[in-house]
Design an enzyme around this catalytic site. Sequence first.
Site, PDB file in Angstrom:
ATOM      1  N   TYR A   1      27.850  75.176  69.831  1.00 40.39           N
ATOM      2  CA  TYR A   1      27.088  75.821  70.913  1.00 40.39           C
ATOM      3  C   TYR A   1      26.706  74.783  71.970  1.00 40.39           C
ATOM      4  O   TYR A   1      26.906  74.989  73.174  1.00 40.39           O
ATOM      5  CB  TYR A   1      25.840  76.484  70.333  1.00 40.39           C
ATOM      6  CG  TYR A   1      24.965  77.155  71.361  1.00 40.39           C
ATOM      7  CD1 TYR A   1      25.343  78.356  71.946  1.00 40.39           C
ATOM      8  CD2 TYR A   1      23.748  76.582  71.761  1.00 40.39           C
ATOM      9  CE1 TYR A   1      24.538  78.985  72.895  1.00 40.39           C
ATOM     10  CE2 TYR A   1      22.938  77.198  72.694  1.00 40.39           C
ATOM     11  CZ  TYR A   1      23.335  78.400  73.260  1.00 40.39           C
ATOM     12  OH  TYR A   1      22.539  79.016  74.200  1.00 40.39           O
TER      13      TYR A   1
ATOM     14  N   SER B   1      21.854  75.649  78.854  1.00 44.67           N
ATOM     15  CA  SER B   1      20.764  75.617  77.865  1.00 44.67           C
ATOM     16  C   SER B   1      20.304  74.171  77.734  1.00 44.67           C
ATOM     17  O   SER B   1      21.075  73.240  78.016  1.00 44.67           O
ATOM     18  CB  SER B   1      21.299  76.091  76.503  1.00 44.67           C
ATOM     19  OG  SER B   1      20.411  75.725  75.461  1.00 44.67           O
TER      20      SER B   1
HETATM   21  P1  NDP Z   1      21.178  88.155  74.273  1.00 46.08           P
HETATM   22  O1  NDP Z   1      21.913  88.120  72.977  1.00 46.08           O
HETATM   23  O2  NDP Z   1      20.035  89.086  74.423  1.00 46.08           O
HETATM   24  O3  NDP Z   1      22.185  88.434  75.472  1.00 46.08           O
HETATM   25  C1  NDP Z   1      23.547  88.097  75.429  1.00 46.08           C
HETATM   26  C2  NDP Z   1      24.269  89.020  76.392  1.00 46.08           C
HETATM   27  O4  NDP Z   1      25.657  88.658  76.434  1.00 46.08           O
HETATM   28  C3  NDP Z   1      24.210  90.459  75.952  1.00 46.08           C
HETATM   29  O5  NDP Z   1      23.989  91.274  77.085  1.00 46.08           O
HETATM   30  C4  NDP Z   1      25.593  90.732  75.404  1.00 46.08           C
HETATM   31  O6  NDP Z   1      25.921  92.102  75.586  1.00 46.08           O
HETATM   32  C5  NDP Z   1      26.422  89.840  76.299  1.00 46.08           C
HETATM   33  N1  NDP Z   1      27.734  89.566  75.729  1.00 46.08           N
HETATM   34  C6  NDP Z   1      28.006  89.063  74.495  1.00 46.08           C
HETATM   35  N2  NDP Z   1      29.325  88.987  74.317  1.00 46.08           N
HETATM   36  C7  NDP Z   1      29.905  89.444  75.465  1.00 46.08           C
HETATM   37  C8  NDP Z   1      31.247  89.613  75.887  1.00 46.08           C
HETATM   38  N3  NDP Z   1      32.284  89.263  75.103  1.00 46.08           N
HETATM   39  N4  NDP Z   1      31.480  90.129  77.111  1.00 46.08           N
HETATM   40  C9  NDP Z   1      30.441  90.489  77.917  1.00 46.08           C
HETATM   41  N5  NDP Z   1      29.155  90.321  77.572  1.00 46.08           N
HETATM   42  C10 NDP Z   1      28.894  89.818  76.360  1.00 46.08           C
HETATM   43  O7  NDP Z   1      20.701  86.666  74.506  1.00 46.08           O
HETATM   44  P2  NDP Z   1      20.058  85.880  75.757  1.00 46.08           P
HETATM   45  O8  NDP Z   1      19.591  86.789  76.812  1.00 46.08           O
HETATM   46  O9  NDP Z   1      19.127  84.911  75.159  1.00 46.08           O
HETATM   47  O10 NDP Z   1      21.324  85.053  76.253  1.00 46.08           O
HETATM   48  C11 NDP Z   1      21.739  84.972  77.584  1.00 46.08           C
HETATM   49  C12 NDP Z   1      22.249  83.573  77.859  1.00 46.08           C
HETATM   50  O11 NDP Z   1      21.176  82.645  77.733  1.00 46.08           O
HETATM   51  C13 NDP Z   1      23.337  83.072  76.912  1.00 46.08           C
HETATM   52  O12 NDP Z   1      24.316  82.377  77.670  1.00 46.08           O
HETATM   53  C14 NDP Z   1      22.590  82.097  76.014  1.00 46.08           C
HETATM   54  O13 NDP Z   1      23.434  81.127  75.472  1.00 46.08           O
HETATM   55  C15 NDP Z   1      21.597  81.523  77.003  1.00 46.08           C
HETATM   56  N6  NDP Z   1      20.416  80.868  76.472  1.00 46.08           N
HETATM   57  C16 NDP Z   1      19.538  81.551  75.675  1.00 46.08           C
HETATM   58  C17 NDP Z   1      18.412  80.913  75.187  1.00 46.08           C
HETATM   59  C18 NDP Z   1      17.452  81.596  74.277  1.00 46.08           C
HETATM   60  O14 NDP Z   1      16.604  80.917  73.683  1.00 46.08           O
HETATM   61  N7  NDP Z   1      17.512  82.915  74.119  1.00 46.08           N
HETATM   62  C19 NDP Z   1      18.118  79.526  75.543  1.00 46.08           C
HETATM   63  C20 NDP Z   1      19.075  78.927  76.418  1.00 46.08           C
HETATM   64  C21 NDP Z   1      20.167  79.574  76.863  1.00 46.08           C
HETATM   65  P3  NDP Z   1      26.965  92.951  74.748  1.00 46.08           P
HETATM   66  O15 NDP Z   1      26.740  92.633  73.296  1.00 46.08           O
HETATM   67  O16 NDP Z   1      26.598  94.346  75.118  1.00 46.08           O
HETATM   68  O17 NDP Z   1      28.315  92.566  75.255  1.00 46.08           O
END
Ligand code: NDP
Length: 258
Positions: free
Chosen positions: A165, A152
């Site tokens: 974070y 990020s």
């Molecule tokens: P979401 O919350 O939509 O996606 C997060 C995903 O991680 C979900 O599919 C969730 O699924 C999964 N997840 C959470 N906990 C677990 C676990 N213990 N085991 C397996 N899967 C897990 O957010 P984003 O798509 O935005 O996030 C994706 C990545 O992008 C992250 O690493 C985030 O830090 C990064 N990011 C996001 C930004 C933004 O502005 N959105 C900016 C920069 C980076 P489930 O709950 O079903 O397990």
Amino acid sequence: MTYLLTERPLDGRVAVVTGASSGMGEATARRLSALGASVAVIARREEKLASLVADITSADGKAVHIPVDVTDRIAVRTAAEQVADALGPADLVFNNAGVQLISAIDELKVDDWQRQIDLNVTGVMNVIAAFLPHLTAAAERGDTADLINTSSIAATRILEKFSIYSGTKAYISHLTRLIRVELGRKNVRVSAIEPGMVDTELPDHVTDPDASALMAGLLHDITCLRSTDIAETVAFIAALPRHVNISELTILPTAQPV
Ligand code: NDP
């Protein structure tokens, strides 16, 4: 050589996408499949994964869903065996699952600290440990192999309330640089993508009301990236010729100042 991509540049590739039940992971799984890859989708919410796989297969793609909590090292190792059985060994890993639980440091939300470290650091390492043998084997066979970690812009920016974070993402960015030194020599490409604000479910998990309002305000004020923008970026990195490694890529909404 031009980089004009063919219609299905990922034909024959076997991709693993973590965090595939929503946001960037879900969009990327769809895009990789549309470009020809078989896709294993990993997250905890099984229904969401099953519905994603149904969509992909109804569009003539090949996908399997593996509900796994990536903080569970043994379960992730088992998932890697399941991927190999169902689709063949992976040659493209989008190591993307993560959580952002921002809060002021003196609130001592230590459970939120731990959840971020468990997923954003340990979970990411578990995925690397489980799938690295797939990637090195692919590279040894002469195939393209990609490990793409989601970091990020928080890895480098000074953002109030983002301390834990940001620390986890700084770890991911630097880890990516370091392991690229070793894996690049073995022809495994290693990349970190550092997005700015993407409109996903990510802010919904924040437990601090002030921090939550801060995120909502930022999301409201500018046109954020969409998950499909990230999907396109990951697909581009993976579709490049084998000798080209985009090692770090920052992608921001045009109007996001920092
Ligand atoms: P979401 O919350 O939509 O996606 C997060 C995903 O991680 C979900 O599919 C969730 O699924 C999964 N997840 C959470 N906990 C677990 C676990 N213990 N085991 C397996 N899967 C897990 O957010 P984003 O798509 O935005 O996030 C994706 C990545 O992008 C992250 O690493 C985030 O830090 C990064 N990011 C996001 C930004 C933004 O502005 N959105 C900016 C920069 C980076 P489930 O709950 O079903 O397990």
